[in-house]
Design a protein around this motif. Structure first.
Motif, PDB file in Angstrom:
ATOM      1  N   ARG A  92       0.792  -1.148   0.107  1.00 21.05           N
ATOM      2  CA  ARG A  92      -0.031  -0.295  -0.018  1.00 21.05           C
ATOM      3  C   ARG A  92       0.802   1.055   0.041  1.00 21.05           C
ATOM      4  O   ARG A  92       2.038   1.258   0.190  1.00 21.05           O
ATOM      5  N   GLU A  93       0.357   2.310  -0.637  1.00 19.75           N
ATOM      6  CA  GLU A  93       0.907   3.467  -0.466  1.00 19.75           C
ATOM      7  C   GLU A  93       1.318   4.037   0.828  1.00 19.75           C
ATOM      8  O   GLU A  93       0.583   3.814   1.798  1.00 19.75           O
ATOM      9  N   PRO A  94       2.488   4.649   1.166  1.00 26.38           N
ATOM     10  CA  PRO A  94       2.923   5.202   2.637  1.00 26.38           C
ATOM     11  C   PRO A  94       1.765   6.236   3.136  1.00 26.38           C
ATOM     12  O   PRO A  94       1.065   6.866   2.304  1.00 26.38           O
ATOM     13  N   SER A  95       1.649   6.013   4.199  1.00 25.61           N
ATOM     14  CA  SER A  95       0.835   7.194   4.915  1.00 25.61           C
ATOM     15  C   SER A  95       1.854   8.333   5.859  1.00 25.61           C
ATOM     16  O   SER A  95       2.655   7.822   6.355  1.00 25.61           O
ATOM     17  N   PRO A  96       1.839   9.511   5.682  1.00 21.39           N
ATOM     18  CA  PRO A  96       2.580  10.414   6.167  1.00 21.39           C
ATOM     19  C   PRO A  96       2.987  10.413   7.846  1.00 21.39           C
ATOM     20  O   PRO A  96       4.005  10.709   8.186  1.00 21.39           O
TER      21      PRO A  96
END
Length: 321
Positions: free
Chosen positions: A110-114
């Protein structure tokens, strides 16, 4: 620790000639095990005793050294500390994601989360990450939550650095090092799995930025209700991007939560269990962190210490002052 079980099927016997090679192989593996164990002990990193209460205040020079080590290991975007993000307390009206269970019930990239990133250990030839942490809202806007076993093993680990939103060797929101770490004294004295939670206050060397202002922050909930849809997002120890899975948070016992999902390996310890995830920002409410029973679980089921009164007291102690 988070373990991965393997259940190989039956194999044919080695035969007489095979036993000679088998013995030699076992001996070689035993010698290799000694070497690996020695090498592992040498790279476990420095430890500090801290206070009997479970508090450790990190000297500034120690954090500076960790940040210096990270500077040569990851790419840090210029201006990363000035990138604004909505704070958890300021989000106002939100559109909550429904979080249906993953199909199949297994973690996938999954795309990173800040506000989520790996915890790096820097006292090695090359810094590597073995746990995950997340930014949670606090009055000082400088707080992380993770599993206690990620930061305290017979002493506080002093070579820690956090890279929120990390991916592919890049730290888009900068590198942050602890100013203090807090664990429950029950964890210090007996590794009590019901207290496998830690809070870290962090800073960015050379700036007065607050991590929550840069990445945003998850909310944190104490005494959460179970049987709710949730998402886990964390970094395997050998991965450059995170994995995520959606399932239901259930009560394993009065002091533990469980989250059934396959494929969350070592390195995902400390990852947040998120409910009420905002569809726009991806920020949610932390109701647990992977750890607790068996220090996180196995390849099918993950656990978390329950965020009850003891964790709330720990949070308030960590954010005092």
């Amino acid at each position: 620790m988070r373990a991965r079980s393997a259940r190989p099927g039956p194999r044919p016997g080695p035969g007489k000639a095979g036993y000679t090679f088998l013995f030699a192989g076992v001996l070689a593996l035993a010698l290799l095990g000694v070497l690996v164990a020695t090498r592992g002990a040498a790279t476990d990193g420095p430890l500090a005793a801290g206070e009997p209460s479970g508090h450790y205040a990190e000297p500034e020079g120690v954090g500076d050294a960790a940040a210096d080590a990270m500077a040569s290991a990851v790419r840090i975007e210029s201006g990363a500390s000035g990138r604004p993000a909505a704070r958890a307390a300021d989000r106002g009206a939100r559109r909550v994601e429904p979080l249906p269970p993953s199909r199949p019930l297994e973690a996938t990239p999954r795309e990173p989360s800040p506000a989520i990133g790996p915890l790096f250990s820097t006292e090695q030839d090359e810094p590597g990450h073995g746990c995950t942490a997340s930014v949670v809202h606090s009055r000082q806007r400088d707080l992380l939550v993770t599993a206690a076993h990620c930061v305290y093993t017979d002493g506080f680990h002093t070579d820690i650095a956090f890279a929120p939103g990390y991916h592919d060797g890049e730290a888009p929101y900068g590198v942050w090092v602890p100013t203090s770490i807090d664990v429950d004294p029950e964890w210090m004295t007996g590794r009590d799995e019901d207290h496998d939670v830690a809070f870290l206050r962090v800073r960015q060397v050379g700036t007065d930025a607050r991590v929550e202002d840069v990445t945003g922050a998850e909310r944190i909930a104490f005494r959460p209700t179970a049987d709710r849809p949730a998402r886990v997002l964390g970094y395997p120890g050998d991965a450059e991007r995170p994995l995520a899975c959606q399932s239901v948070v259930r009560r394993e016992s009065a002091s533990q939560l469980r989250f059934d999902c396959a494929g969350l390996p070592g390195g995902t310890s400390g990852s947040p269990l998120l409910t009420d995830v905002d569809a726009g920002s991806g920020l949610g409410t932390v109701v647990g962190v992977l750890g607790g029973k068996d220090e996180g679980g196995d390849d099918e089921t993950s656990y978390s210490s329950y965020f009850g009164d003891a964790v709330e007291r720990l949070y308030r102690r960590a954010t005092a002052g």
